[in-house]
Design a protein around this motif. Structure first.
Motif, PDB file in Angstrom:
ATOM      1  N   ILE A 134       2.693  -2.572  -6.194  1.00 11.17           N
ATOM      2  CA  ILE A 134       1.997  -1.456  -6.029  1.00 11.17           C
ATOM      3  C   ILE A 134      -0.001  -1.590  -6.560  1.00 11.17           C
ATOM      4  CG2 ILE A 134       0.992   0.390  -5.650  1.00 11.17           C
ATOM      5  CD1 ILE A 134       4.028   1.452  -5.013  1.00 11.17           C
ATOM      6  N   PRO A 135      -0.725  -2.100  -5.898  1.00  8.98           N
ATOM      7  CA  PRO A 135      -2.153  -2.280  -5.676  1.00  8.98           C
ATOM      8  C   PRO A 135      -2.551  -1.036  -7.131  1.00  8.98           C
ATOM      9  CG  PRO A 135      -2.009  -2.125  -3.955  1.00  8.98           C
ATOM     10  CD  PRO A 135      -0.839  -2.259  -4.341  1.00  8.98           C
ATOM     11  N   GLU A 136      -4.023  -1.327  -7.412  1.00 11.06           N
ATOM     12  CA  GLU A 136      -4.958   0.301  -8.039  1.00 11.06           C
ATOM     13  C   GLU A 136      -4.649   1.047  -6.807  1.00 11.06           C
ATOM     14  OE1 GLU A 136      -8.967   1.530  -9.959  1.00 11.06           O
ATOM     15  OE2 GLU A 136      -7.995  -0.379 -10.073  1.00 11.06           O
ATOM     16  N   ASN A 137      -4.492   2.262  -6.590  1.00 13.45           N
ATOM     17  CA  ASN A 137      -4.301   3.895  -5.700  1.00 13.45           C
ATOM     18  C   ASN A 137      -3.537   2.998  -4.019  1.00 13.45           C
ATOM     19  OD1 ASN A 137      -7.425   4.852  -6.637  1.00 13.45           O
ATOM     20  ND2 ASN A 137      -8.244   3.515  -5.941  1.00 13.45           N
ATOM     21  N   GLY A 138      -2.881   2.440  -4.740  1.00 11.37           N
ATOM     22  CA  GLY A 138      -1.619   2.503  -3.698  1.00 11.37           C
ATOM     23  C   GLY A 138      -0.495   3.852  -4.011  1.00 11.37           C
ATOM     24  N   HIS A 139       0.500   3.246  -3.004  1.00 12.13           N
ATOM     25  CA  HIS A 139       1.650   4.566  -2.603  1.00 12.13           C
ATOM     26  C   HIS A 139       2.971   4.398  -2.869  1.00 12.13           C
ATOM     27  CE1 HIS A 139      -2.104   7.762  -2.025  1.00 12.13           C
ATOM     28  NE2 HIS A 139      -2.693   6.382  -1.431  1.00 12.13           N
ATOM     29  N   PHE A 140       3.586   4.909  -3.749  1.00  8.27           N
ATOM     30  CA  PHE A 140       4.748   5.134  -3.724  1.00  8.27           C
ATOM     31  C   PHE A 140       5.683   6.726  -2.924  1.00  8.27           C
ATOM     32  CE2 PHE A 140       7.515   5.527  -7.850  1.00  8.27           C
ATOM     33  CZ  PHE A 140       9.029   4.957  -7.139  1.00  8.27           C
TER      34      PHE A 140
ATOM     35  N   LYS B 157       1.281   8.114  -6.727  1.00 13.42           N
ATOM     36  CA  LYS B 157      -0.652   6.729  -6.280  1.00 13.42           C
ATOM     37  C   LYS B 157      -0.595   6.096  -7.982  1.00 13.42           C
ATOM     38  CE  LYS B 157      -5.677   6.871  -4.979  1.00 13.42           C
ATOM     39  NZ  LYS B 157      -6.697   7.965  -4.696  1.00 13.42           N
ATOM     40  N   LYS B 158      -0.985   5.099  -7.892  1.00 17.64           N
ATOM     41  CA  LYS B 158      -0.672   3.952  -8.658  1.00 17.64           C
ATOM     42  C   LYS B 158      -2.274   4.364  -8.907  1.00 17.64           C
ATOM     43  CE  LYS B 158      -0.095   0.198 -11.080  1.00 17.64           C
ATOM     44  NZ  LYS B 158      -0.660  -1.412  -9.994  1.00 17.64           N
ATOM     45  N   ILE B 159      -2.973   4.025 -10.829  1.00 15.78           N
ATOM     46  CA  ILE B 159      -3.874   4.091 -11.517  1.00 15.78           C
ATOM     47  C   ILE B 159      -4.327   3.720 -12.001  1.00 15.78           C
ATOM     48  CG2 ILE B 159      -3.997   7.166 -11.062  1.00 15.78           C
ATOM     49  CD1 ILE B 159      -2.506   6.742 -14.239  1.00 15.78           C
TER      50      ILE B 159
ATOM     51  N   ASP C  52       0.621  -1.244  -0.212  1.00 15.52           N
ATOM     52  CA  ASP C  52      -0.013  -0.040  -0.323  1.00 15.52           C
ATOM     53  C   ASP C  52       0.561   1.575   0.169  1.00 15.52           C
ATOM     54  OD1 ASP C  52      -2.741  -1.742   0.238  1.00 15.52           O
ATOM     55  OD2 ASP C  52      -1.318  -1.918   2.510  1.00 15.52           O
ATOM     56  N   PHE C  53       2.188   1.152   0.984  1.00 10.74           N
ATOM     57  CA  PHE C  53       3.109   2.219   0.108  1.00 10.74           C
ATOM     58  C   PHE C  53       4.025   1.767   0.078  1.00 10.74           C
ATOM     59  CE2 PHE C  53       5.754   5.388   3.315  1.00 10.74           C
ATOM     60  CZ  PHE C  53       5.223   6.339   2.065  1.00 10.74           C
ATOM     61  N   TRP C  54       5.026   2.379  -0.862  1.00 13.10           N
ATOM     62  CA  TRP C  54       6.220   1.791  -1.161  1.00 13.10           C
ATOM     63  C   TRP C  54       7.294   2.653  -1.288  1.00 13.10           C
ATOM     64  CZ3 TRP C  54       8.097  -2.279  -4.191  1.00 13.10           C
ATOM     65  CH2 TRP C  54       8.749  -2.449  -5.074  1.00 13.10           C
TER      66      TRP C  54
ATOM     67  N   PHE D 268       1.609   5.355 -12.561  1.00 16.72           N
ATOM     68  CA  PHE D 268       1.324   6.549 -11.154  1.00 16.72           C
ATOM     69  C   PHE D 268       0.600   7.915 -11.612  1.00 16.72           C
ATOM     70  CE2 PHE D 268       3.704   2.922 -10.413  1.00 16.72           C
ATOM     71  CZ  PHE D 268       2.846   2.216  -9.165  1.00 16.72           C
ATOM     72  N   GLN D 269       0.001   8.174 -11.074  1.00 17.40           N
ATOM     73  CA  GLN D 269      -0.419   9.684 -11.370  1.00 17.40           C
ATOM     74  C   GLN D 269       1.098  11.052 -10.374  1.00 17.40           C
ATOM     75  OE1 GLN D 269      -4.151  10.803 -10.499  1.00 17.40           O
ATOM     76  NE2 GLN D 269      -4.153  12.514 -10.778  1.00 17.40           N
TER      77      GLN D 269
END
Length: 203
Positions: A135-141, A201-203, A107-109, A175-176
């Motif tokens: 990272i899944p959809e809506n996950g964060h990096f 954020k994963k899109i 969820d967070f990388w 990613f956005q």
């Protein structure tokens, strides 16, 4: 193998006060993470965590699913010793990031200063593919590298500098960019390194 030998030597022979990347507290990462308001059960990975105290800070805030990855087993052993009994709450991974195989959706990388050591296009593409899978959809990096105003080398190794535009372009397929900013890091020996950060954020 050459990279692993390099980093094992660094962490075997130097204390945290003798390496440039040491932070007393991972304020940037913690502030960004807290703004996301993820549940305490979120899967969080610190890529290139080494002796970083990010894991300590996460435990203090009550996060339950924490991974720390580093190429250096020595660095992770030092972190485990520092954490004592709390080390058992962390998932420790010894791996070169370009060889990491993972089936956990993170969820967070968080990556502060690993990606910029990848100077060959093949390795960069491996990293991008890995993070797209991990990272899944809506996950964060959250990514931090030396900026165009930062150093050209670190620990004797060549790095690749990134601008905000170059960083966004590299991850634009999946990613956005949510928030990008520059930050000066003050090293333990009173020098300044300019970092470029971008949160995605994963899109």
């Amino acid at each position: 193998m050459k990279n692993k030998e390099h980093w094992e030597k660094v962490f075997s022979t130097k204390s945290p006060q003798e390496v440039s990347w040491t932070q007393k507290y991972p304020e940037t990462a913690m502030k960004y993470l807290e703004e996301l308001q993820l549940p305490k059960t979120a899967n969080i990975i610190d890529v290139g965590g080494g002796e970083s105290n990010f894991a300590d800070a996460l435990l203090e805030k009550g996060y339950e699913n924490i991974w720390v990855l580093d190429i250096s087993e020595t660095a992770l052993e030092k972190a485990k010793q520092r954490l004592g009994n709390k080390a058992g709450k962390i998932h420790w991974i010894v791996s070169d990031i370009t060889e990491f195989r993972n089936d956990i959706p993170f969820d967070f990388w968080y990556d502060r200063a690993v990606f910029h050591f990848l100077t060959e296009e093949e390795d960069i593409e491996k990293y991008v593919a890995l993070i797209n899978r991990s990272i899944p959809e809506n996950g964060h990096f959250l990514l931090g590298t030396f900026s165009e105003n930062g150093p050209l080398k670190c620990s004797g190794l060549e790095i690749r500098q990134y601008s905000e535009a170059a960083m966004k372009e590299r991850f634009s397929q999946s990613f956005q960019a949510v928030k990008c900013f520059k930050e000066d890091h003050h090293t333990p020996f009173d020098t300044i390194q300019n970092f470029q950060f971008c949160g995605f954020k994963k899109i």
